[in-house]
Design a protein around this motif. Structure first.
Motif, PDB file in Angstrom:
ATOM      1  N   PRO A 238      12.314  80.739  -8.895  1.00  0.00           N
ATOM      2  CA  PRO A 238      12.021  82.183  -8.925  1.00  0.00           C
ATOM      3  C   PRO A 238      10.630  82.490  -9.499  1.00  0.00           C
ATOM      4  O   PRO A 238      10.037  81.467 -10.684  1.00  0.00           O
ATOM      5  CB  PRO A 238      13.264  82.672  -9.639  1.00  0.00           C
ATOM      6  CG  PRO A 238      14.028  81.160 -10.522  1.00  0.00           C
ATOM      7  CD  PRO A 238      13.546  80.229  -9.434  1.00  0.00           C
ATOM      8  N   VAL A 239      10.217  83.732  -9.280  1.00  0.00           N
ATOM      9  CA  VAL A 239       8.522  84.133  -9.920  1.00  0.00           C
ATOM     10  C   VAL A 239       8.977  86.116 -10.184  1.00  0.00           C
ATOM     11  O   VAL A 239       9.759  86.752  -9.144  1.00  0.00           O
ATOM     12  CB  VAL A 239       7.849  83.934  -8.501  1.00  0.00           C
ATOM     13  CG1 VAL A 239       6.735  84.477  -9.456  1.00  0.00           C
ATOM     14  CG2 VAL A 239       7.602  82.680  -8.078  1.00  0.00           C
ATOM     15  N   TYR A 240       8.751  86.629 -10.889  1.00  0.00           N
ATOM     16  CA  TYR A 240       9.010  86.884 -12.065  1.00  0.00           C
ATOM     17  C   TYR A 240       7.508  87.763 -12.676  1.00  0.00           C
ATOM     18  O   TYR A 240       6.794  86.958 -12.989  1.00  0.00           O
ATOM     19  CB  TYR A 240       9.649  87.275 -13.262  1.00  0.00           C
ATOM     20  CG  TYR A 240      11.275  86.440 -13.083  1.00  0.00           C
ATOM     21  CD1 TYR A 240      12.331  86.996 -13.172  1.00  0.00           C
ATOM     22  CD2 TYR A 240      11.266  85.051 -12.859  1.00  0.00           C
ATOM     23  CE1 TYR A 240      13.312  87.135 -12.692  1.00  0.00           C
ATOM     24  CE2 TYR A 240      12.519  84.188 -12.734  1.00  0.00           C
ATOM     25  CZ  TYR A 240      13.773  85.623 -12.747  1.00  0.00           C
ATOM     26  OH  TYR A 240      15.020  84.249 -12.540  1.00  0.00           O
ATOM     27  N   GLY A 241       7.534  88.981 -12.239  1.00  0.00           N
ATOM     28  CA  GLY A 241       6.507  90.097 -12.855  1.00  0.00           C
ATOM     29  C   GLY A 241       6.500  90.952 -12.567  1.00  0.00           C
ATOM     30  O   GLY A 241       7.587  91.901 -13.164  1.00  0.00           O
ATOM     31  N   TRP A 242       5.403  92.201 -12.131  1.00  0.00           N
ATOM     32  CA  TRP A 242       5.358  93.056 -12.206  1.00  0.00           C
ATOM     33  C   TRP A 242       4.008  94.009 -11.275  1.00  0.00           C
ATOM     34  O   TRP A 242       3.050  92.826 -11.051  1.00  0.00           O
ATOM     35  CB  TRP A 242       5.010  94.117 -13.058  1.00  0.00           C
ATOM     36  CG  TRP A 242       4.278  93.661 -14.721  1.00  0.00           C
ATOM     37  CD1 TRP A 242       4.298  92.402 -15.364  1.00  0.00           C
ATOM     38  CD2 TRP A 242       2.690  94.186 -14.345  1.00  0.00           C
ATOM     39  NE1 TRP A 242       2.674  92.868 -15.454  1.00  0.00           N
ATOM     40  CE2 TRP A 242       2.022  93.642 -15.651  1.00  0.00           C
ATOM     41  CE3 TRP A 242       2.246  95.579 -13.485  1.00  0.00           C
ATOM     42  CZ2 TRP A 242       0.460  94.097 -15.603  1.00  0.00           C
ATOM     43  CZ3 TRP A 242       0.615  95.753 -13.661  1.00  0.00           C
ATOM     44  CH2 TRP A 242      -0.080  94.913 -14.461  1.00  0.00           C
TER      45      TRP A 242
ATOM     46  N   ILE B 179      13.066  91.562 -18.269  1.00  0.00           N
ATOM     47  CA  ILE B 179      12.111  90.577 -18.168  1.00  0.00           C
ATOM     48  C   ILE B 179      11.236  91.151 -18.953  1.00  0.00           C
ATOM     49  O   ILE B 179      11.014  92.490 -18.947  1.00  0.00           O
ATOM     50  CB  ILE B 179      11.442  91.044 -16.566  1.00  0.00           C
ATOM     51  CG1 ILE B 179      10.622  90.791 -16.048  1.00  0.00           C
ATOM     52  CG2 ILE B 179      11.762  92.371 -16.191  1.00  0.00           C
ATOM     53  CD1 ILE B 179      10.136  90.544 -14.803  1.00  0.00           C
ATOM     54  N   GLN B 180      10.015  90.771 -19.175  1.00  0.00           N
ATOM     55  CA  GLN B 180       8.956  91.161 -20.609  1.00  0.00           C
ATOM     56  C   GLN B 180       7.953  91.362 -20.096  1.00  0.00           C
ATOM     57  O   GLN B 180       6.934  90.586 -19.071  1.00  0.00           O
ATOM     58  CB  GLN B 180       9.092  89.705 -21.327  1.00  0.00           C
ATOM     59  CG  GLN B 180      10.288  89.226 -22.072  1.00  0.00           C
ATOM     60  CD  GLN B 180      10.433  90.191 -23.348  1.00  0.00           C
ATOM     61  OE1 GLN B 180       9.301  91.340 -23.663  1.00  0.00           O
ATOM     62  NE2 GLN B 180      11.460  90.440 -23.886  1.00  0.00           N
ATOM     63  N   THR B 181       7.359  92.290 -19.615  1.00  0.00           N
ATOM     64  CA  THR B 181       5.895  92.946 -18.905  1.00  0.00           C
ATOM     65  C   THR B 181       5.261  93.458 -19.532  1.00  0.00           C
ATOM     66  O   THR B 181       4.235  92.792 -19.072  1.00  0.00           O
ATOM     67  CB  THR B 181       6.434  94.125 -18.143  1.00  0.00           C
ATOM     68  OG1 THR B 181       7.242  95.033 -18.306  1.00  0.00           O
ATOM     69  CG2 THR B 181       7.316  93.713 -16.635  1.00  0.00           C
ATOM     70  N   GLY B 182       5.449  93.712 -21.361  1.00  0.00           N
ATOM     71  CA  GLY B 182       4.385  94.061 -21.976  1.00  0.00           C
ATOM     72  C   GLY B 182       3.911  95.570 -21.564  1.00  0.00           C
ATOM     73  O   GLY B 182       3.430  96.519 -21.878  1.00  0.00           O
TER      74      GLY B 182
ATOM     75  N   ARG C 103      13.897  95.335 -15.725  1.00  0.00           N
ATOM     76  CA  ARG C 103      15.067  94.295 -15.951  1.00  0.00           C
ATOM     77  C   ARG C 103      14.416  94.353 -14.146  1.00  0.00           C
ATOM     78  O   ARG C 103      13.760  95.007 -13.921  1.00  0.00           O
ATOM     79  CB  ARG C 103      16.578  95.529 -16.370  1.00  0.00           C
ATOM     80  CG  ARG C 103      16.977  95.423 -17.836  1.00  0.00           C
ATOM     81  CD  ARG C 103      18.046  95.586 -17.614  1.00  0.00           C
ATOM     82  NE  ARG C 103      18.621  95.911 -18.428  1.00  0.00           N
ATOM     83  CZ  ARG C 103      18.857  94.990 -19.602  1.00  0.00           C
ATOM     84  NH1 ARG C 103      19.184  94.366 -19.218  1.00  0.00           N
ATOM     85  NH2 ARG C 103      19.305  94.726 -20.634  1.00  0.00           N
ATOM     86  N   ILE C 104      15.304  93.639 -13.452  1.00  0.00           N
ATOM     87  CA  ILE C 104      15.080  93.768 -12.568  1.00  0.00           C
ATOM     88  C   ILE C 104      16.550  94.044 -11.924  1.00  0.00           C
ATOM     89  O   ILE C 104      17.890  93.742 -12.391  1.00  0.00           O
ATOM     90  CB  ILE C 104      15.174  91.760 -12.364  1.00  0.00           C
ATOM     91  CG1 ILE C 104      16.446  91.157 -12.373  1.00  0.00           C
ATOM     92  CG2 ILE C 104      13.310  91.750 -12.385  1.00  0.00           C
ATOM     93  CD1 ILE C 104      15.589  89.464 -12.049  1.00  0.00           C
ATOM     94  N   PHE C 105      16.646  93.764 -10.543  1.00  0.00           N
ATOM     95  CA  PHE C 105      17.483  94.585 -10.240  1.00  0.00           C
ATOM     96  C   PHE C 105      18.795  93.320  -9.835  1.00  0.00           C
ATOM     97  O   PHE C 105      18.591  92.258  -9.437  1.00  0.00           O
ATOM     98  CB  PHE C 105      17.020  95.077  -8.206  1.00  0.00           C
ATOM     99  CG  PHE C 105      19.047  95.867  -8.059  1.00  0.00           C
ATOM    100  CD1 PHE C 105      18.560  96.931  -8.165  1.00  0.00           C
ATOM    101  CD2 PHE C 105      20.034  95.586  -6.775  1.00  0.00           C
ATOM    102  CE1 PHE C 105      20.172  98.063  -8.003  1.00  0.00           C
ATOM    103  CE2 PHE C 105      20.837  95.987  -6.537  1.00  0.00           C
ATOM    104  CZ  PHE C 105      20.884  97.336  -6.932  1.00  0.00           C
ATOM    105  N   PRO C 106      20.134  93.311 -10.012  1.00  0.00           N
ATOM    106  CA  PRO C 106      21.028  92.276  -9.534  1.00  0.00           C
ATOM    107  C   PRO C 106      21.010  92.010  -8.219  1.00  0.00           C
ATOM    108  O   PRO C 106      20.688  92.170  -7.289  1.00  0.00           O
ATOM    109  CB  PRO C 106      22.568  93.091  -9.621  1.00  0.00           C
ATOM    110  CG  PRO C 106      21.817  94.556 -10.673  1.00  0.00           C
ATOM    111  CD  PRO C 106      21.081  95.026 -10.472  1.00  0.00           C
TER     112      PRO C 106
END
Length: 486
Positions: A244-248, A352-355, A361-364
């Motif tokens: 999984p990859v997280y970001g904005w 989620i931490q984006t600053g 948050r991300i969608f469930p």
């Protein structure tokens, strides 16, 4: 199309934006190829050769122009393609250019053999799928080298090359200069340190304010923010190895360049082609507004101003998220539906931490909601969601997890709509709405929609459906035009 050289040269000479991305021009006197909107000195007709794709131009030995930058040319929409299979394959190659997905896998998802795909693809684009994929990777790398300060190794990996050595060798062979040499020739100062900013072009006109207004009225607290003329959202994707990859992302408008400015957190680099493809879908950047308007301008015979040149269909970034929101929006206001969806996000969306303020948050995931089982009615009930809709959302999540429905590009929207309507609680309006926004279906029409009926009073739903036959295959755009008049 590329056989009519006189007409194509006339379009090239006129710098006609309607043809941007439709063809590319190889200039024998310079050895480069250009977009039809290129502002460089006009070459002589006898020095021009026309190609249906950037890959075909590169296969013929031409290098991309550093002025007009062919990697920024807009793509084409589903109904623009004469061969739907070939079109979908090309789009999948673009989106998966960094994933390492094989041609066999792509052909399997399209429901054909790799041999058949190679045959029809080569007939349409005059290059093999592998050559087309190579060009996608090289142009993405060129974009990153030009517009970011990423190390060359990271550029190579993000563009889908397995090694720096292979990237350097292929880049130098194709473009006659090394990646570092190209970067030295770029005069713009690179200002991004922790994120990347790239341009995604469109065919003008583009109704940025209307698009932003539409999205602003449907933002989900914690996931999306519309502020200062920009759209921002959190992102959760999976890279090639299943991690999984997280970001904005942040999207703004650059009207002088006929492009959107897309800033991506550096954490999303491993899935950059996926992110860019979803942004193009969300903001309908593949659309040819003139082709749409040529069909829909008859709407203005009903009442002047019903159809406006340039209208776009807002897509989505997350198909499951869009489907859940569509179910929640049945027979209630847009604001009420957004409130319910935001409550679900706050209760069950992973933090989620984006600053960035408001992006938390991300969608469930569908797997998370499916795990609730029958308890979903109690969990969603306290949030204000009815038992019937809670059950529908559970069945929707189950269908996603088990692969019974597919909203990805190879899917056939009309078939997937039938599957959706087999789920209790999903009717024609919901299925059409999901197809329009999540599956890039340009021909959805919501004849029972309150907004559509209000815009075309006093016609009945039956009369509207008959009237809309003249608007095929762009009835989704007709729907948006009608909503925009309210």
């Amino acid at each position: 199309m590329t056989d009519n050289k006189d007409a194509l040269y006339a379009a090239f000479k006129a710098k006609d934006a309607r043809f941007d991305g439709r063809f590319f021009v190889g200039v024998s006197s310079t050895g480069i190829y250009c977009r039809p909107v290129c502002r460089a000195k006009q070459p002589k007709p006898e020095n021009c050769t026309f190609y249906a794709s950037a890959a075909a131009a590169e296969h013929a030995g031409y290098r991309p122009c550093l002025l007009c930058r062919p990697e920024l040319a807009p793509g084409t929409s589903i109904t623009d393609a004469t061969a739907n299979l070939v079109y979908r394959a090309a789009r999948m190659l673009e989106e998966s250019s960094g994933s390492g997905q094989s041609l066999d896998e792509i052909a399997g998802r399209l429901g054909c053999t790799d041999r058949h795909l190679r045959r029809v693809f080569t007939a349409a684009y005059h290059v093999s799928p592998v050559q087309y994929l190579q060009t996608c990777r090289l142009l993405l790398a060129k974009n990153l080298l030009t517009d970011t300060d990423l190390p060359v190794l990271e550029v190579a990996m993000a563009a889908g090359f397995g090694s720096l050595r292979r990237f350097n060798g292929l880049f130098k062979k194709q473009y006659k200069l090394s990646p570092t040499a190209l970067r030295k020739r770029t005069v713009e100062e690179k200002k991004h340190k922790d994120n990347l900013t790239l341009a995604l072009s469109y065919r003008p006109p583009y109704p940025w304010d209307e698009m932003l207004h539409f999205l602003a009225g449907r933002t989900l607290a914690g996931i999306e923010v519309v502020k200062n003329g920009e759209y921002m959202r959190t992102v959760h994707l999976v890279n090639a190895d299943g991690t999984p990859v997280y970001g904005w992302v942040r999207v703004g408008h650059d009207p002088k360049k006929d492009a959107l400015s897309v800033t991506v957190s550096e954490t999303l680099l491993p899935v950059l082609p996926q992110v860019l493809a979803r942004i193009r879908h969300l903001f309908d950047l593949y659309c040819d507004p003139v082709a749409v308007y040529e069909t829909l301008r008859v709407m203005n015979d009903i009442r002047p101003g019903l159809c406006v040149l340039g209208a776009r269909v807002p897509g989505c970034f997350n198909a499951f998220e869009m489907a859940v929101r569509a179910v929640l929006g049945q027979q209630i206001t847009v604001k009420a539906a957004s409130t319910l969806a935001s409550r679900i996000v706050q209760a069950y969306g992973a933090p989620i931490q984006t600053g960035i303020e408001g992006l938390t948050r991300i969608f469930p995931l569908p797997e998370d909601l499916m795990s609730f089982g029958g308890a979903i009615k109690d969990r969603f009930g306290v949030l204000g969601v009815t038992a019937a809709r809670s059950t529908t959302i559970f069945e929707l999540a189950r269908a996603f997890v088990q692969g019974e429905i597919d909203f990805d590009l190879p899917a056939q929207p009309e078939e997937e709509m039938k599957k959706l309507m087999a789920i209790r609680g999903i009717g024609s309006w919901t299925a059409q709405y999901i197809a329009m926004r999540a599956m890039e279906w340009p021909d959805a029409f919501l004849e029972t929609d309150a907004g559509v009926k209000k815009a075309l009073q006093p016609y009945t739903s039956k009369e509207l459906l008959k009237m809309a036959e003249a608007w095929r295959p762009w009835r989704s755009y007709a729907t948006i035009n009608l909503w925009n008049t309210l």
